[in-house]
Design a protein around this motif. Structure first.
Motif, PDB file in Angstrom:
ATOM      1  N   PHE A 212      -0.380 -67.142  -2.426  1.00  0.00           N
ATOM      2  CA  PHE A 212       1.082 -67.181  -2.444  1.00  0.00           C
ATOM      3  C   PHE A 212       1.646 -65.890  -3.048  1.00  0.00           C
ATOM      4  CE2 PHE A 212       0.724 -71.991  -2.394  1.00  0.00           C
ATOM      5  CZ  PHE A 212       1.198 -72.105  -1.101  1.00  0.00           C
ATOM      6  N   ALA A 213       0.979 -65.376  -4.083  1.00  0.00           N
ATOM      7  CA  ALA A 213       1.422 -64.111  -4.673  1.00  0.00           C
ATOM      8  C   ALA A 213       1.286 -62.965  -3.670  1.00  0.00           C
ATOM      9  CB  ALA A 213       0.614 -63.812  -5.939  1.00  0.00           C
ATOM     10  N   SER A 214       0.200 -62.968  -2.879  1.00  0.00           N
ATOM     11  CA  SER A 214       0.007 -61.938  -1.855  1.00  0.00           C
ATOM     12  C   SER A 214       1.076 -62.039  -0.775  1.00  0.00           C
ATOM     13  CB  SER A 214      -1.390 -62.082  -1.235  1.00  0.00           C
ATOM     14  OG  SER A 214      -2.392 -61.969  -2.214  1.00  0.00           O
ATOM     15  N   SER A 215       1.411 -63.270  -0.387  1.00  0.00           N
ATOM     16  CA  SER A 215       2.462 -63.476   0.611  1.00  0.00           C
ATOM     17  C   SER A 215       3.801 -62.968   0.091  1.00  0.00           C
ATOM     18  CB  SER A 215       2.556 -64.962   0.954  1.00  0.00           C
ATOM     19  OG  SER A 215       3.573 -65.206   1.894  1.00  0.00           O
ATOM     20  N   LEU A 216       4.064 -63.233  -1.171  1.00  0.00           N
ATOM     21  CA  LEU A 216       5.304 -62.763  -1.778  1.00  0.00           C
ATOM     22  C   LEU A 216       5.373 -61.237  -1.767  1.00  0.00           C
ATOM     23  CD1 LEU A 216       7.861 -63.674  -3.259  1.00  0.00           C
ATOM     24  CD2 LEU A 216       6.554 -63.618  -5.391  1.00  0.00           C
ATOM     25  N   PHE A 217       4.255 -60.580  -2.053  1.00  0.00           N
ATOM     26  CA  PHE A 217       4.211 -59.119  -2.024  1.00  0.00           C
ATOM     27  C   PHE A 217       4.499 -58.596  -0.616  1.00  0.00           C
ATOM     28  CE2 PHE A 217       1.739 -55.254  -1.162  1.00  0.00           C
ATOM     29  CZ  PHE A 217       2.274 -54.393  -2.102  1.00  0.00           C
ATOM     30  N   ALA A 218       3.912 -59.255   0.413  1.00  0.00           N
ATOM     31  CA  ALA A 218       4.148 -58.816   1.789  1.00  0.00           C
ATOM     32  C   ALA A 218       5.614 -58.954   2.178  1.00  0.00           C
ATOM     33  CB  ALA A 218       3.262 -59.614   2.747  1.00  0.00           C
ATOM     34  N   LEU A 219       6.255 -60.021   1.719  1.00  0.00           N
ATOM     35  CA  LEU A 219       7.671 -60.193   2.047  1.00  0.00           C
ATOM     36  C   LEU A 219       8.533 -59.096   1.446  1.00  0.00           C
ATOM     37  CD1 LEU A 219       8.367 -64.039   1.790  1.00  0.00           C
ATOM     38  CD2 LEU A 219       8.352 -62.616   3.829  1.00  0.00           C
TER      39      LEU A 219
ATOM     40  N   ALA B  14       1.588 -60.987   7.942  1.00  0.00           N
ATOM     41  CA  ALA B  14       0.684 -61.083   6.802  1.00  0.00           C
ATOM     42  C   ALA B  14       1.184 -62.114   5.789  1.00  0.00           C
ATOM     43  CB  ALA B  14       0.539 -59.717   6.131  1.00  0.00           C
ATOM     44  N   ALA B  15       2.504 -62.152   5.576  1.00  0.00           N
ATOM     45  CA  ALA B  15       3.075 -63.105   4.624  1.00  0.00           C
ATOM     46  C   ALA B  15       2.852 -64.537   5.087  1.00  0.00           C
ATOM     47  CB  ALA B  15       4.570 -62.826   4.439  1.00  0.00           C
ATOM     48  N   ARG B  16       3.102 -64.804   6.359  1.00  0.00           N
ATOM     49  CA  ARG B  16       2.930 -66.163   6.864  1.00  0.00           C
ATOM     50  C   ARG B  16       1.459 -66.566   6.873  1.00  0.00           C
ATOM     51  NH1 ARG B  16       7.189 -68.473  11.133  1.00  0.00           N
ATOM     52  NH2 ARG B  16       7.024 -70.155   9.644  1.00  0.00           N
ATOM     53  N   PHE B  17       0.575 -65.626   7.192  1.00  0.00           N
ATOM     54  CA  PHE B  17      -0.854 -65.940   7.213  1.00  0.00           C
ATOM     55  C   PHE B  17      -1.335 -66.335   5.819  1.00  0.00           C
ATOM     56  CE2 PHE B  17      -5.258 -64.480   6.566  1.00  0.00           C
ATOM     57  CZ  PHE B  17      -5.899 -65.323   7.462  1.00  0.00           C
ATOM     58  N   ALA B  18      -1.025 -65.513   4.818  1.00  0.00           N
ATOM     59  CA  ALA B  18      -1.477 -65.802   3.450  1.00  0.00           C
ATOM     60  C   ALA B  18      -0.870 -67.106   2.943  1.00  0.00           C
ATOM     61  CB  ALA B  18      -1.112 -64.641   2.526  1.00  0.00           C
TER      62      ALA B  18
END
Length: 430
Positions: A183-190, A15-19
Motif C-alpha cells: 500500500f505504501a508503494s502504491s501511494l508513492f506511485a500515485l 503500478a499503483a493499482r497493481f500494488a
C-alpha cells in the motif's frame, strides 16, 4: 496506435493499482481465513460461515454510506488526493493487523474493525481511480487502457492470494506487514501522477449533485442495464465468499489450498484480459456480455457440486474468465456513455452496485449458507446468476443489441443519428 504505457501518468497509475490489488487481495484472503478459523474454534461450520457473511457486511456498510458522497467529491476535488488518502487508510489497517499478529493478539473484533477501514478506503479509492483513468489516455485508447488496467488488477489478484496464504503459513503477521508495504508503494506511485484537468464544476449542492448522478444512471438505459446486471448476477452467484469453508470443510485442502482457489478466478480473468489487449472485442459486445454472465452462473454451479480440487480450480478459472469478459464490456460501455463531468458520480453509483454485489453478496452467501449449508448456497446462487442473465437480456434490449464500443458523440453522422434515435426512444437525456 501507441501503447498506453507510452504515457508516464498511465504507467504510474498501473503500478499503483497493481500494488494496491496485491496488498488488498492478501488482506481479503487472510482476513477471511482468520475469521472462519477463529469462529470454528467455538462454532459449527454453518454459524462460522455466517461470520464470513458478517465480515462482508462490515465492508459493505461504509461503502453504502459513503460511495455516493465520494462520487460528488471526485467530481470537484483532485482525484489523486482522494485516492492517496484512501490508500493511506488501508495502509494503516494492514499495519495494525500486522502488529497484532506479531504479538499473537488478533481477535474477531480487530478483524471486523479493519474490514470497516477497508470498506471506507475502497469507498474513496474506487470512484476516484475509476474517474481518473479516462483522463490519463486519449479517448480512442481507453478500451485498450481498460484492458491493460484489468491485466494489472487480475495479475495482482493472481499473485495476492497464494502469496498471502504462503506468508500466513510461515507467520501470521507476515501477510499484513507485506500488504502495508505494498500500500505504501502504491501511494508513492500515485504521487508520480502529474496534475490532470478537473471537469467543469457544478453549482449544485452535494445532495443535488448525487441525485443527478443517480438520475443519469436511471435515464441512461445502457448504463443502468450494465450496472444492475453486475449487481444481481454477482450478488446471487458469488462463490468466492465461501472459499474458506470449501477449503477447510468441503475440499479439505487447508489454507495452503485456499490460496490457489482464491487465485484461480484471477488466472482466468488475467488470461482473457491479456487476450483483449491483443484482440479487443469489436462486434456483438452486448450478446457476448450476456453469454459470459450465463457461463459465470453455470461454472458457479459446477464449483459448488465439485469435490475434487482440480475440477474446482478449473470451474473457478472459467468463472473468472467469463466474469472478466463481461466486466470489460460493462466498463467500456459505462465509460464511453458517460460525460467526463458526470464520471465521478456515475463511477460512484457503479462502485456502489459493485460493492453491493461483492460485499453484500458475501453477506447473502453467509446467510444462505447458515440456512441451507455452504454447498447449497453456492449452487443456488449459480442458478440465480443464469436466470438474471436471461431476464436482463429481455428487460434491456438496447444493451443486448449493443454492437460496438462507440460513444454517440464519436460516431459518424449517419451512425450518430441512429444512436441518438435509440437513446431518445430509451428516454435518455444528455
Amino acid at each position: 496506435m501507441p501503447s498506453p504505457f507510452s504515457i508516464p501518468n498511465f504507467r504510474a497509475f498501473w503500478a499503483a493499482r497493481f500494488a494496491a490489488t496485491v496488498g488488498g487481495m492478501m488482506l481479503v484472503i487472510v482476513i477471511g481465513w482468520q475469521v472462519y478459523a477463529i469462529s470454528r474454534e467455538t462454532m459449527p461450520p454453518r454459524e462460522a460461515a455466517f461470520m464470513l457473511g458478517m465480515i462482508g457486511l462490515a465492508q459493505f456498510l461504509p461503502l453504502f454510506m459513503l460511495t455516493l458522497v465520494v462520487g460528488y467529491v471526485a467530481d470537484r476535488i483532485d482525484r489523486r488526493y482522494i485516492a492517496r488518502a484512501a490508500l493511506a487508510l488501508q495502509f494503516s489497517g494492514a499495519a495494525f493487523l500486522g502488529i497484532l499478529g506479531l504479538y499473537n493478539a488478533t481477535t474477531l473484533p480487530a478483524l471486523f474493525i479493519v474490514a470497516v477501514l477497508i470498506g471506507i478506503g475502497r469507498a474513496f479509492s474506487g470512484p476516484s481511480l475509476s474517474a481518473l483513468a479516462p483522463n490519463l489516455v486519449p479517448r480512442a485508447m481507453l478500451p485498450t487502457a481498460i484492458a491493460w488496467s484489468s491485466i494489472g488488477m487480475q495479475t495482482g489478484a493472481v499473485v495476492g492470494p497464494p502469496l498471502g496464504a504462503f506468508l500466513f503459513a510461515a507467520n501470521s503477521a507476515a501477510p499484513y506487514l507485506t500488504a502495508a508495504v505494498l500500500f505504501a508503494s502504491s501511494l508513492f506511485a500515485l504521487f508520480q501522477i502529474t496534475a490532470v484537468p478537473l471537469p467543469p464544476r457544478s453549482d449544485a449542492s452535494p445532495w443535488r449533485a448525487t441525485v443527478e448522478g443517480l438520475s443519469y444512471v436511471r435515464r441512461n438505459r445502457i448504463v443502468l442495464g450494465a450496472i444492475s446486471l453486475d449487481l444481481f448476477a454477482v450478488l446471487l452467484g458469488g462463490a468466492t465468499a465461501m472459499l474458506p469453508v470449501f477449503a477447510r470443510d468441503v475440499l479439505h485442502v487447508g489454507v495452503e489450498g485456499l490460496g490457489p482457489l482464491r487465485a484461480a478466478p484471477a488466472v482466468g480473468a488475467a488470461a482473457v484480459a491479456l487476450w483483449l489487449t491483443r484482440r479487443p472485442l469489436s462486434r456483438n459486445v452486448g450478446i457476448v456480455m450476456f453469454v459470459c454472465v450465463g457461463v459465470f452462473g453455470l461454472t458457479t454451479i459446477g464449483f459448488g457440486l465439485s469435490r475434487n480440487l482440480i475440477v474446482s480450480l478449473g470451474c473457478l478459472g472459467i468463472l473468472g474468465a467469463a466474469d472478466m469478459m463481461s466486466v470489460y464490456v460493462r466498463s467500456s460501455l459505462i465509460q464511453l456513455h458517460t460525460p467526463d463531468s458526470m464520471r465521478g458520480r456515475v463511477s460512484a453509483v457503479s462502485m456502489l452496485f459493485i460493492s453491493a454485489s461483492n460485499e453484500l453478496g458475501e453477506f447473502e452467501s453467509g446467510l444462505t449458507a447458515a440456512w441451507l449449508g455452504p454447498v447449497e448456497a453456492v449452487v443456488l446462487g449459480g442458478i440465480g446468476a443464469v436466470l438474471v442473465a436471461l431476464i436482463w437480456a429481455f428487460l434491456f434490449p438496447e444493451l443486448r443489441r449493443a454492437d460496438r464500443f462507440v460513444a454517440p458523440e464519436d460516431s459518424p453522422p449517419a451512425a450518430k443519428s441512429a444512436i441518438s434515435e435509440e437513446i431518445n426512444e430509451a428516454g435518455v437525456t444528455r
